[in-house]
Scaffold this active site. Sequence first.
Site, PDB file in Angstrom:
ATOM      1  N   PHE A  14       7.809 111.227  33.186  1.00 56.25           N
ATOM      2  CA  PHE A  14       9.244 111.287  32.949  1.00 56.25           C
ATOM      3  C   PHE A  14       9.563 111.178  31.465  1.00 56.25           C
ATOM      4  CE2 PHE A  14       8.903 109.714  37.274  1.00 56.25           C
ATOM      5  CZ  PHE A  14       9.863 110.445  37.941  1.00 56.25           C
ATOM      6  N   ASP A  15      10.496 111.992  31.006  1.00 56.05           N
ATOM      7  CA  ASP A  15      11.086 111.837  29.687  1.00 56.05           C
ATOM      8  C   ASP A  15      12.408 111.133  29.921  1.00 56.05           C
ATOM      9  OD1 ASP A  15      11.836 111.978  27.088  1.00 56.05           O
ATOM     10  OD2 ASP A  15      12.256 114.124  27.077  1.00 56.05           O
ATOM     11  N   LYS A  16      12.587 109.972  29.308  1.00 57.57           N
ATOM     12  CA  LYS A  16      13.735 109.120  29.627  1.00 57.57           C
ATOM     13  C   LYS A  16      15.082 109.815  29.474  1.00 57.57           C
ATOM     14  CE  LYS A  16      15.228 106.340  26.496  1.00 57.57           C
ATOM     15  NZ  LYS A  16      16.621 106.812  26.323  1.00 57.57           N
ATOM     16  N   THR A  17      15.370 110.289  28.256  1.00 57.34           N
ATOM     17  CA  THR A  17      16.709 110.790  27.952  1.00 57.34           C
ATOM     18  C   THR A  17      17.022 112.056  28.726  1.00 57.34           C
ATOM     19  OG1 THR A  17      16.559 109.855  25.728  1.00 57.34           O
ATOM     20  CG2 THR A  17      18.268 111.504  26.120  1.00 57.34           C
TER      21      THR A  17
ATOM     22  N   THR B 225      16.734 112.473  31.886  1.00 58.21           N
ATOM     23  CA  THR B 225      16.004 112.520  33.150  1.00 58.21           C
ATOM     24  C   THR B 225      16.280 111.252  33.948  1.00 58.21           C
ATOM     25  OG1 THR B 225      14.265 113.823  32.092  1.00 58.21           O
ATOM     26  CG2 THR B 225      13.730 112.821  34.200  1.00 58.21           C
TER      27      THR B 225
END
Length: 200
Positions: free
Chosen positions: A6-9, A11
Amino acid sequence: MRTAVFDKTGTLTHGGPTLHGIRVSPAASGLMTEDRLLQLAASAEQYSSHVLASSVVEAARRHGLRLLSGSNAFEHATEGVTATCGNQTVVVGKPDFVRSVASGFEEAEVTGGQLAVYVGVDGRFAGALIMSDPLRENAVDTLAALRRLGVQETLRPGNTACHRRLAGHRPRNCCTGRDLPDSGKVTKSPSSQGCGNARS
């Protein structure tokens, strides 16, 4: 599928950070106002492709601030951006990045749903912009469901505030910007388009 990355921003979060507050460093308060700090930060961030950069630029415009033209602009992959704006050298980005080039650095306290964008001016720490980027409503449940299915989650480089908000549901593997290969520096004109880096 055994692993989900996962890419935080954008997502796990809504991906549209908004300005929550401006904190001028006490050491810079005699020379720096909140509006000036935001203007300088946005003037440098206009040369970055990161989603946080566009949010900072939008915040400055909402405050009626004019973006200063810049020179010697560099986006340092996963870290931040540097530029000369209005005859001042500006650095904007992650805490370790700004700390490495600006004296008097102070880390800002943030609460759940917030993250800090740090700013240095002419080699000294100037302050921080506090941005709000709440987790998506289904983020925790999604991670829990994947875990029940035996999927191992990994969170790409991200802001520690997001890690705290995930608490016990945080992905087992959370790498930092230091885990990424050095991809050097990239430049960007204010009007160009490109993929954002994993700065935060």
